[in-house]
Design a protein around this motif. Structure first.
Motif, PDB file in Angstrom:
ATOM      1  N   LYS A  76      -0.017  11.837   1.758  1.00  0.00           N
ATOM      2  CA  LYS A  76      -1.354  11.594   2.289  1.00  0.00           C
ATOM      3  C   LYS A  76      -1.485  10.167   2.806  1.00  0.00           C
ATOM      4  CE  LYS A  76      -3.658  14.850  -0.844  1.00  0.00           C
ATOM      5  NZ  LYS A  76      -3.934  15.873   0.178  1.00  0.00           N
ATOM      6  N   GLY A  77      -0.406   9.408   2.741  1.00  0.00           N
ATOM      7  CA  GLY A  77      -0.433   8.059   3.285  1.00  0.00           C
ATOM      8  C   GLY A  77      -0.840   6.996   2.285  1.00  0.00           C
ATOM      9  N   LEU A  78      -0.796   7.337   0.987  1.00  0.00           N
ATOM     10  CA  LEU A  78      -1.098   6.332  -0.036  1.00  0.00           C
ATOM     11  C   LEU A  78       0.215   5.817  -0.620  1.00  0.00           C
ATOM     12  CD1 LEU A  78      -3.820   6.622  -2.767  1.00  0.00           C
ATOM     13  CD2 LEU A  78      -1.561   5.779  -3.332  1.00  0.00           C
ATOM     14  N   LEU A  79       0.502   4.551  -0.410  1.00  0.00           N
ATOM     15  CA  LEU A  79       1.773   3.984  -0.852  1.00  0.00           C
ATOM     16  C   LEU A  79       1.532   2.819  -1.797  1.00  0.00           C
ATOM     17  CD1 LEU A  79       2.585   5.535   1.760  1.00  0.00           C
ATOM     18  CD2 LEU A  79       4.189   3.712   2.198  1.00  0.00           C
ATOM     19  N   ARG A  80       2.526   2.529  -2.618  1.00  0.00           N
ATOM     20  CA  ARG A  80       2.403   1.330  -3.444  1.00  0.00           C
ATOM     21  C   ARG A  80       3.749   0.639  -3.567  1.00  0.00           C
ATOM     22  NH1 ARG A  80       2.451   1.526  -9.774  1.00  0.00           N
ATOM     23  NH2 ARG A  80       2.914  -0.613  -9.223  1.00  0.00           N
ATOM     24  N   LYS A 156      11.484  -8.068  -2.297  1.00  0.00           N
ATOM     25  CA  LYS A 156      10.048  -7.928  -2.042  1.00  0.00           C
ATOM     26  C   LYS A 156       9.816  -7.548  -0.578  1.00  0.00           C
ATOM     27  CE  LYS A 156       8.130  -9.312  -5.983  1.00  0.00           C
ATOM     28  NZ  LYS A 156       7.102  -8.654  -6.744  1.00  0.00           N
ATOM     29  N   LEU A 157      10.574  -8.182   0.310  1.00  0.00           N
ATOM     30  CA  LEU A 157      10.453  -7.842   1.724  1.00  0.00           C
ATOM     31  C   LEU A 157      10.831  -6.393   1.956  1.00  0.00           C
ATOM     32  CD1 LEU A 157      11.891 -10.988   3.537  1.00  0.00           C
ATOM     33  CD2 LEU A 157       9.552 -10.152   3.595  1.00  0.00           C
ATOM     34  N   LEU A 158      11.883  -5.974   1.264  1.00  0.00           N
ATOM     35  CA  LEU A 158      12.329  -4.587   1.394  1.00  0.00           C
ATOM     36  C   LEU A 158      11.231  -3.633   0.919  1.00  0.00           C
ATOM     37  CD1 LEU A 158      14.636  -2.676   2.101  1.00  0.00           C
ATOM     38  CD2 LEU A 158      15.528  -2.969  -0.197  1.00  0.00           C
ATOM     39  N   GLU A 159      10.539  -4.037  -0.157  1.00  0.00           N
ATOM     40  CA  GLU A 159       9.428  -3.212  -0.654  1.00  0.00           C
ATOM     41  C   GLU A 159       8.378  -3.024   0.430  1.00  0.00           C
ATOM     42  OE1 GLU A 159       7.971  -2.683  -4.407  1.00  0.00           O
ATOM     43  OE2 GLU A 159      10.020  -1.945  -4.391  1.00  0.00           O
ATOM     44  N   LEU A 160       8.051  -4.138   1.099  1.00  0.00           N
ATOM     45  CA  LEU A 160       7.047  -4.061   2.156  1.00  0.00           C
ATOM     46  C   LEU A 160       7.589  -3.214   3.306  1.00  0.00           C
ATOM     47  CD1 LEU A 160       4.233  -5.097   2.887  1.00  0.00           C
ATOM     48  CD2 LEU A 160       5.324  -6.977   4.097  1.00  0.00           C
ATOM     49  N   ARG A 169      -1.695   4.868   5.277  1.00  0.00           N
ATOM     50  CA  ARG A 169      -3.117   4.604   5.499  1.00  0.00           C
ATOM     51  C   ARG A 169      -3.577   3.486   4.578  1.00  0.00           C
ATOM     52  NH1 ARG A 169      -6.086  10.090   4.952  1.00  0.00           N
ATOM     53  NH2 ARG A 169      -7.870   8.880   5.663  1.00  0.00           N
ATOM     54  N   ILE A 170      -3.110   3.569   3.347  1.00  0.00           N
ATOM     55  CA  ILE A 170      -3.499   2.516   2.409  1.00  0.00           C
ATOM     56  C   ILE A 170      -2.287   2.138   1.565  1.00  0.00           C
ATOM     57  CG2 ILE A 170      -4.387   4.244   0.773  1.00  0.00           C
ATOM     58  CD1 ILE A 170      -6.477   1.958   0.040  1.00  0.00           C
ATOM     59  N   VAL A 171      -2.070   0.841   1.417  1.00  0.00           N
ATOM     60  CA  VAL A 171      -0.910   0.351   0.690  1.00  0.00           C
ATOM     61  C   VAL A 171      -1.374  -0.530  -0.457  1.00  0.00           C
ATOM     62  CG1 VAL A 171       1.254  -0.918   0.837  1.00  0.00           C
ATOM     63  CG2 VAL A 171       0.443   0.377   2.811  1.00  0.00           C
ATOM     64  N   PHE A 172      -0.871  -0.241  -1.651  1.00  0.00           N
ATOM     65  CA  PHE A 172      -1.180  -1.057  -2.826  1.00  0.00           C
ATOM     66  C   PHE A 172      -0.009  -1.989  -3.093  1.00  0.00           C
ATOM     67  CE2 PHE A 172      -5.049   0.920  -4.427  1.00  0.00           C
ATOM     68  CZ  PHE A 172      -5.065   2.104  -3.716  1.00  0.00           C
ATOM     69  N   VAL A 176       3.149  -8.981  -4.571  1.00  0.00           N
ATOM     70  CA  VAL A 176       4.245  -9.178  -3.613  1.00  0.00           C
ATOM     71  C   VAL A 176       4.754 -10.598  -3.653  1.00  0.00           C
ATOM     72  CG1 VAL A 176       4.135  -7.531  -1.740  1.00  0.00           C
ATOM     73  CG2 VAL A 176       2.396  -9.316  -1.893  1.00  0.00           C
ATOM     74  N   GLY A 177       3.877 -11.524  -4.029  1.00  0.00           N
ATOM     75  CA  GLY A 177       4.238 -12.934  -3.930  1.00  0.00           C
ATOM     76  C   GLY A 177       4.967 -13.479  -5.139  1.00  0.00           C
TER      77      GLY A 177
END
Lengths: 260, 336
Positions: A76-80, A156-160, A169-172, A176-177
């Motif tokens: 559904k486009g919800l990622l984390r 972390k970059l790979l995660e993004l 649609r929405i990313v949690f 990340v920092g």
């Protein structure tokens, strides 16, 4: 876009999330701050379907998504992303990215034997997309490196990058920092803003770095002890007595190092 | 000449049998290791899964023999094998639906799944004995030898003969093909990669949109195929007796653990390590030594380190040694 309604998540007697209610507006980069143990990551886990809620409701664009399994929410486009970066250690960076899009032709056993050409076409398209993402994140030189060998920041970059492989649609983003140096952090920030503007991703960002929050996030939500404490612009949050008490700390004020 | 005779005797009694046995163990251990890597528990029912698949294959073989379908010099069981795999797949999928899925949904600890699999083991064990009987069943047919000891002696003029059974040849060829296809599948297909991804990092796999039920389904299908092939090859080579398959669980687990649980390559290496040590340690070396030593030093005893009754002990000594010095196994599987 996302509405959380009186959400509870208890582990035995411990109330990690204790009646949190909040709303994430579409197209925003919402910051989620709060002291350690405030229930931020647990909230993410419940929304993303990793943990079932004890009670409460989560809706996405009006649709009830409470307790749906992660791979369905992904569809559904919800990622984390994870607080501690996860990666498929034995695969290359590019293969890691290519894992992401669901329902690929090669997943059907039938196609494995009889649909070789379709699979090959799709793989080529995915490969091109993965290369594009890696270039965007400026880690294209690491393309064929095993993901397990990357540094913490690169992971972390790979995660993004993973979130960029599909139309999210929405990313949690869970911290990340954390453990990322300044330059890389700025780059991550730029990438997030660009994704938000150009591809219309809605972001929810857990972060402890206030400069980072200040640069990216509006509005900001502050959690403490499993509840939502305050909500508003960062300036409003910073001025909120309760927030100072629970999170930002009164330490400096007490020592007289800043004027009250 | 003496030296050649020694080599031939060694091949005849140690190398060839151990290669065949090792292939069978490797195929069995691959099934165990896949379940461990992906479903994250040690499947004690694996030996009886092998027995179940083999039983279906045997029943089909008997039927084919009765109506006169055959493969000429090759055993009819090879024709019946696909039916055995299908039957075994149906059985494990049913088990997964009825039993394992319930526990998976509860996200129970692996140790509970291990106990559950022991329950499944006893049920399957009972079922197989109920259907086909507890006794020995023979179902091998076709040519018995690729080369007999007599032929070999006539051909080479050596004193020692080398016999290679058809079943040993088939075991080796089948194992190579099956392992080749499996590795190609795991590394080159999207489904295989999903399986590896799921095994590597379950959380990330789920959050990357990989459907866990699909991965589990494919895993069971592969495991059913591996188990049936391994069981049928073993049954052809030795004989089929349900209790033997239950016992086979021990060396199979030893192989998987020695190689590193969760590592397919390790399972294969482990299978051969265990097979070769079992065979060499329980073999009576007198025959080989007689050729190699000067007459005055020839042994009068059998020079057998251990009776074959203790062969399972050998696999466990190897297992303990490996776990002491390399807890994750030879190929760095997951820690047990």
């Amino acid at each position: 876009m996302i509405k959380v309604d009186d959400l509870h998540k208890h582990f035995g007697g411990f109330r990690a999330v204790d009646g949190a209610s909040l709303e994430i507006a579409e197209g925003t980069i919402t910051g989620l701050i709060g002291p350690n143990g405030a229930g931020k990551t647990t909230l993410f886990n419940v929304i993303a379907g990793v943990l079932p809620p004890t009670s409460g409701r989560v809706t996405m664009a009006g649709e009830d998504i409470t307790g749906l399994p992660p791979h369905v929410l992904f569809g559904k486009g919800l990622l984390r992303t994870f607080q501690i970066a996860h990666e498929f250690t034995s695969m290359t960076v590019r293969e890691n990215l290519m894992m992401v899009p669901g329902d690929q032709a090669g997943e059907r056993i039938w196609n494995t034997w009889f649909g070789r050409r379709r699979i090959a076409e799709q793989e080529r398209a995915l490969q091109a997309k993965a290369d594009e993402v890696l270039e965007f994140l400026t880690i294209d030189h690491l393309r064929d490196e095993k993901a397990g060998n990357l540094s913490g920041g690169q992971k972390k970059l790979l995660e993004l990058g993973r979130t960029m492989m599909v139309d999210a649609r929405i990313v949690f983003l869970d911290e990340v920092g954390a453990g990322v140096n300044r330059t890389l952090l700025n780059m991550l920030g730029d990438a997030i803003v660009q994704l938000n503007r150009e591809r219309g991703y809605t972001f929810v960002v857990i972060e402890h770095d206030m400069d980072f929050i200040e640069r990216l996030c509006d509005p900001v939500i502050c959690m403490a002890e499993g509840k939502v404490l305050a909500e508003g612009t960062l300036a409003e949050i910073k001025a909120n007595e309760q927030v100072i008490e629970a999170y930002l700390g009164t330490g400096l004020k007490n020592k007289g190092m800043v004027e009250a | 000449m003496e030296f050649l005779n020694a080599i031939v005797a060694l091949s005849n009694y140690v190398l060839v049998p151990a290669l065949a046995y090792g292939s069978q163990l490797a195929l069995g251990a691959l099934g165990v290791t896949l379940i461990y890597g992906i479903l994250r528990f040690s499947n004690f029912a694996h030996g009886d899964t092998m027995a179940f698949g083999t039983m279906i294959t045997i029943l089909m073989t008997w039927w084919m023999q009765s109506v006169g379908i055959g493969l000429g010099p090759l055993p009819t069981a090879l024709l019946a094998l696909p039916f055995g795999i299908a039957g075994c797949a149906a059985m494990v999928l049913l088990t997964d639906r009825v039993v394992y899925r319930f526990y998976r949904a509860q996200k129970v600890k692996p140790v509970i799944l291990v106990i559950v699999s022991m329950g499944v083991m006893f049920v399957m064990n009972g079922l197989v004995r109920f259907v086909i009987g507890p006794g020995d069943q023979r179902f091998a047919d076709g040519e018995r030898f690729i080369i007999t000891a007599l032929d070999f002696r006539m051909m080479t003029g050596l004193k020692e003969g080398l016999a290679i059974k058809t079943t040993q040849g088939i075991t080796l060829v089948t194992a190579v093909i099956v392992v080749g296809v499996l590795f190609w599948f795991l590394t080159h297909t999207r489904t295989g990669k999903s399986m590896r991804a799921y095994s590597d990092n379950e959380d990330l796999a789920l959050l990357s949109g990989i459907n866990p039920e699909r991965v589990v389904l494919v895993t069971w299908l592969i495991v059913a195929a591996l188990a049936t092939v391994a069981g049928t090859l073993y049954g052809l080579d030795k004989s089929f007796k349900p209790f033997t398959y239950f016992q086979l669980l021990l060396p199979i687990f030893a192989s998987a653990i020695v190689g590193g649980l969760g590592s397919p390559l390790g399972a294969i290496a482990g299978g051969f390590v265990i097979a070769f040590s079992e065979v060499t340690i329980t073999y009576a070396w007198k025959k080989v030594l007689v050729y190699l030593m000067p007459e005055s030093l020839e042994p009068s005893g059998l020079v057998q380190l251990m009776s074959t009754d203790y062969k399972f002990a050998v696999s466990f000594v190897i297992l303990l040694i490996v776990l002491l010095f390399r807890p994750t196994g030879l190929f760095r599987g997951k820690a047990v």
